[in-house]
Design a protein around this motif. Sequence first.
Motif, PDB file in Angstrom:
ATOM      1  N   GLN A   7       0.862  -1.174   0.000  1.00  0.00           N
ATOM      2  CA  GLN A   7       0.000   0.000   0.000  1.00  0.00           C
ATOM      3  C   GLN A   7       0.902   1.228   0.000  1.00  0.00           C
ATOM      4  OE1 GLN A   7      -3.096  -0.149   3.042  1.00  0.00           O
ATOM      5  NE2 GLN A   7      -2.806  -2.357   3.156  1.00  0.00           N
ATOM      6  N   GLN A   8       0.635   2.153  -0.875  1.00  0.00           N
ATOM      7  CA  GLN A   8       1.478   3.334  -0.994  1.00  0.00           C
ATOM      8  C   GLN A   8       1.164   4.315   0.132  1.00  0.00           C
ATOM      9  OE1 GLN A   8       1.183   5.363  -4.728  1.00  0.00           O
ATOM     10  NE2 GLN A   8       2.959   6.639  -4.323  1.00  0.00           N
ATOM     11  N   VAL A   9       2.221   4.846   0.746  1.00  0.00           N
ATOM     12  CA  VAL A   9       2.071   5.860   1.779  1.00  0.00           C
ATOM     13  C   VAL A   9       2.190   7.214   1.091  1.00  0.00           C
ATOM     14  CG1 VAL A   9       3.007   6.811   3.914  1.00  0.00           C
ATOM     15  CG2 VAL A   9       3.035   4.336   3.531  1.00  0.00           C
ATOM     16  N   LEU A  10       1.161   8.026   1.227  1.00  0.00           N
ATOM     17  CA  LEU A  10       1.107   9.319   0.554  1.00  0.00           C
ATOM     18  C   LEU A  10       1.522  10.452   1.484  1.00  0.00           C
ATOM     19  CD1 LEU A  10      -2.368   8.792  -1.147  1.00  0.00           C
ATOM     20  CD2 LEU A  10      -0.105   8.397  -2.147  1.00  0.00           C
ATOM     21  N   GLY A  13      -1.124  11.603   3.713  1.00  0.00           N
ATOM     22  CA  GLY A  13      -1.560  10.664   4.748  1.00  0.00           C
ATOM     23  C   GLY A  13      -2.212   9.438   4.145  1.00  0.00           C
ATOM     24  N   THR A  14      -2.041   8.327   4.809  1.00  0.00           N
ATOM     25  CA  THR A  14      -2.598   7.059   4.354  1.00  0.00           C
ATOM     26  C   THR A  14      -3.174   6.317   5.554  1.00  0.00           C
ATOM     27  OG1 THR A  14      -0.992   6.892   2.566  1.00  0.00           O
ATOM     28  CG2 THR A  14      -2.064   4.849   3.244  1.00  0.00           C
ATOM     29  N   THR A  15      -4.394   5.843   5.409  1.00  0.00           N
ATOM     30  CA  THR A  15      -4.981   4.968   6.416  1.00  0.00           C
ATOM     31  C   THR A  15      -4.811   3.545   5.891  1.00  0.00           C
ATOM     32  OG1 THR A  15      -6.593   6.638   7.033  1.00  0.00           O
ATOM     33  CG2 THR A  15      -7.079   4.372   7.680  1.00  0.00           C
ATOM     34  N   PRO A  16      -3.964   2.751   6.536  1.00  0.00           N
ATOM     35  CA  PRO A  16      -3.703   1.410   6.006  1.00  0.00           C
ATOM     36  C   PRO A  16      -4.929   0.507   6.096  1.00  0.00           C
ATOM     37  CG  PRO A  16      -2.648   1.671   8.136  1.00  0.00           C
ATOM     38  CD  PRO A  16      -3.242   3.003   7.776  1.00  0.00           C
ATOM     39  N   ARG A  33      11.817   0.028   0.141  1.00  0.00           N
ATOM     40  CA  ARG A  33      10.720   0.867   0.616  1.00  0.00           C
ATOM     41  C   ARG A  33       9.510   0.048   1.046  1.00  0.00           C
ATOM     42  NH1 ARG A  33      10.357   6.234  -2.769  1.00  0.00           N
ATOM     43  NH2 ARG A  33       8.272   5.962  -1.949  1.00  0.00           N
ATOM     44  N   ARG A  37       3.526  -4.171   8.239  1.00  0.00           N
ATOM     45  CA  ARG A  37       2.904  -3.580   9.425  1.00  0.00           C
ATOM     46  C   ARG A  37       1.964  -4.626   9.992  1.00  0.00           C
ATOM     47  NH1 ARG A  37       3.538   0.302  13.194  1.00  0.00           N
ATOM     48  NH2 ARG A  37       1.564   1.146  13.871  1.00  0.00           N
ATOM     49  N   SER A  76       6.240  -2.594  12.932  1.00  0.00           N
ATOM     50  CA  SER A  76       6.621  -2.504  11.528  1.00  0.00           C
ATOM     51  C   SER A  76       7.907  -3.295  11.359  1.00  0.00           C
ATOM     52  CB  SER A  76       6.858  -1.043  11.118  1.00  0.00           C
ATOM     53  OG  SER A  76       5.665  -0.314  11.209  1.00  0.00           O
TER      54      SER A  76
END
Length: 90
Positions: A7-10, A13-16, A33, A37, A76
Amino acid sequence: MATLAPQQVLVTGTTPTFGAASSGGDSCVPDDRVFLRVKNGSGSSINVTVANPGTEYGQARPVVVVAVPATTGAVSIDLPPAMADPTTRL
């Protein structure tokens, strides 16, 4: 067994999105990268075992075991390219 997509972290903000682990294990393509988690919603501590296939200097690479605390525990785990299976690259 499932092959997990990262899942890309923006920057905004990103809600996994979390999913349950497969009973036979899951895999992914490790990268500089990419990290795993793990969130533990159970009432007791769990261990996450990360296979580290292949050999180094004629010795099997060590299996990585990470404890995840109970209830709200989250960790993580870094998954660098060196942890890829030499055959499958997963």
